[in-house]
Design a protein around this motif. Sequence first.
Motif, PDB file in Angstrom:
ATOM      1  N   LEU A  75     -22.996 -56.027  32.498  1.00 28.15           N
ATOM      2  CA  LEU A  75     -21.982 -55.159  32.804  1.00 28.15           C
ATOM      3  C   LEU A  75     -21.160 -55.288  33.640  1.00 28.15           C
ATOM      4  O   LEU A  75     -19.957 -55.638  33.570  1.00 28.15           O
ATOM      5  CB  LEU A  75     -22.573 -53.779  32.670  1.00 28.15           C
ATOM      6  N   ILE A  76     -21.757 -55.553  34.941  1.00 26.87           N
ATOM      7  CA  ILE A  76     -21.095 -55.853  36.170  1.00 26.87           C
ATOM      8  C   ILE A  76     -20.500 -57.444  36.138  1.00 26.87           C
ATOM      9  O   ILE A  76     -19.325 -57.534  36.540  1.00 26.87           O
ATOM     10  CB  ILE A  76     -21.901 -55.755  37.283  1.00 26.87           C
ATOM     11  N   LYS A  77     -21.219 -58.181  35.700  1.00 24.19           N
ATOM     12  CA  LYS A  77     -20.519 -59.685  35.347  1.00 24.19           C
ATOM     13  C   LYS A  77     -19.428 -59.774  34.370  1.00 24.19           C
ATOM     14  O   LYS A  77     -18.368 -60.258  34.853  1.00 24.19           O
ATOM     15  CB  LYS A  77     -21.815 -60.614  34.964  1.00 24.19           C
ATOM     16  N   ASP A  78     -19.462 -58.829  33.316  1.00 20.44           N
ATOM     17  CA  ASP A  78     -18.394 -58.606  32.507  1.00 20.44           C
ATOM     18  C   ASP A  78     -17.101 -58.115  32.965  1.00 20.44           C
ATOM     19  O   ASP A  78     -15.977 -58.636  32.777  1.00 20.44           O
ATOM     20  CB  ASP A  78     -18.876 -57.953  31.192  1.00 20.44           C
ATOM     21  N   LYS A  79     -17.303 -57.136  33.598  1.00 24.32           N
ATOM     22  CA  LYS A  79     -16.215 -56.253  34.128  1.00 24.32           C
ATOM     23  C   LYS A  79     -15.689 -56.821  35.660  1.00 24.32           C
ATOM     24  O   LYS A  79     -14.493 -56.680  35.895  1.00 24.32           O
ATOM     25  CB  LYS A  79     -16.423 -54.680  34.334  1.00 24.32           C
ATOM     26  N   ASP A  80     -16.488 -57.472  36.158  1.00 26.15           N
ATOM     27  CA  ASP A  80     -16.201 -58.061  37.659  1.00 26.15           C
ATOM     28  C   ASP A  80     -15.349 -57.153  38.455  1.00 26.15           C
ATOM     29  O   ASP A  80     -14.305 -57.614  38.920  1.00 26.15           O
ATOM     30  CB  ASP A  80     -15.244 -59.456  37.238  1.00 26.15           C
ATOM     31  N   PRO A  81     -15.948 -56.122  38.796  1.00 25.86           N
ATOM     32  CA  PRO A  81     -15.246 -55.203  39.816  1.00 25.86           C
ATOM     33  C   PRO A  81     -15.313 -55.676  40.939  1.00 25.86           C
ATOM     34  O   PRO A  81     -16.140 -56.390  41.640  1.00 25.86           O
ATOM     35  CB  PRO A  81     -16.090 -54.101  39.519  1.00 25.86           C
ATOM     36  N   ASP A  82     -14.246 -55.058  41.955  1.00 27.93           N
ATOM     37  CA  ASP A  82     -14.300 -55.253  43.247  1.00 27.93           C
ATOM     38  C   ASP A  82     -14.901 -54.155  44.008  1.00 27.93           C
ATOM     39  O   ASP A  82     -15.536 -54.518  44.954  1.00 27.93           O
ATOM     40  CB  ASP A  82     -12.520 -55.308  43.832  1.00 27.93           C
TER      41      ASP A  82
END
Length: 312
Positions: A75-82
């Motif tokens: 999920l984090i890899k897909d959304k790539d949030p700052d």
Amino acid sequence: MPQCRRKFVWFLFLILIPLVMAINESPKRILLINSNASVEKYRIVQEEFKKVLYTPVLEVNLGNEKWTPSQVEALIKDKDPDIIYCIGSKAYFLTTEHSRDRQIVFSSIMNWLRLPISRKTYGVSNELHSGMQIMLFRHVFPQINKIGVLHSKKHNRQWLEKVRSDALDFGVEIVSEAVDSSEDVIPALEKWFPKDKPPRINAFWLISDPVVISDKDHIQEIFQLCEAYKMPVFSYHNLFVKYGAILIVAVDDPTIGRQAASIVIDLISEGKIEQKIQFPVGTHITLNQKKVEDYKLYYNQDALNSINTIIE
């Protein structure tokens, strides 16, 4: 080219280049992960957070589903949030392991001192400043100087150490007892009420601890035992009023959401954050005056001005 014209062109260059860079700069991506949005306090915090934040937020509700670490990592890899904002411990513990050095903001987690914290971790404590609470207890009930606290070492050991230290500054002794399971709660509480002797405490502080308040039956037993000895109970949530709590100092959940949003805004603007982990700034204080009179407790009438709700 005349000198004045060259100066004008140079002036435009200095002005326009930063504007173009600002326009082309990608906005910060904010990922909000809620442990369970069906929990009212989590939902309120999330709603207030979004009201204050001026940038779009990607929202994920973990709910009652069993998320695996690999799913959260994907999920984090897909959304790539700052920046990742975690509401509740489930969201935080699943996120920190796979945050990849991103900035994390948390809230609504019991006893943050037990959390793994990195240099890029920020948050709002779920507990009010213990010194402030004890000062309030003494302000309302100046004769109370021995407060009993039941706790589990797993969840509140660090918090209790800080409370003991703060209490000494106000002339209060914290009498504590550690419990390993819910079955230990009532026997531990009974130790403070020896037969044919005065109680060892003159108030009981019911804190947020999942071992101590494991279910409604245990809560009922705690209050029944305290009622038998006319022992005043302090607590942290207004739901305990119906059980007979005398003084409640509750965190204001909407304020927590707004505080978390303020931290994220500072991170976006690269502003200076003086305190990485902040105490909640909003409180609601309730006094059960009916129970105070039933117990014939002495209280400071001048302190009533600081009470939000008085139950008569």
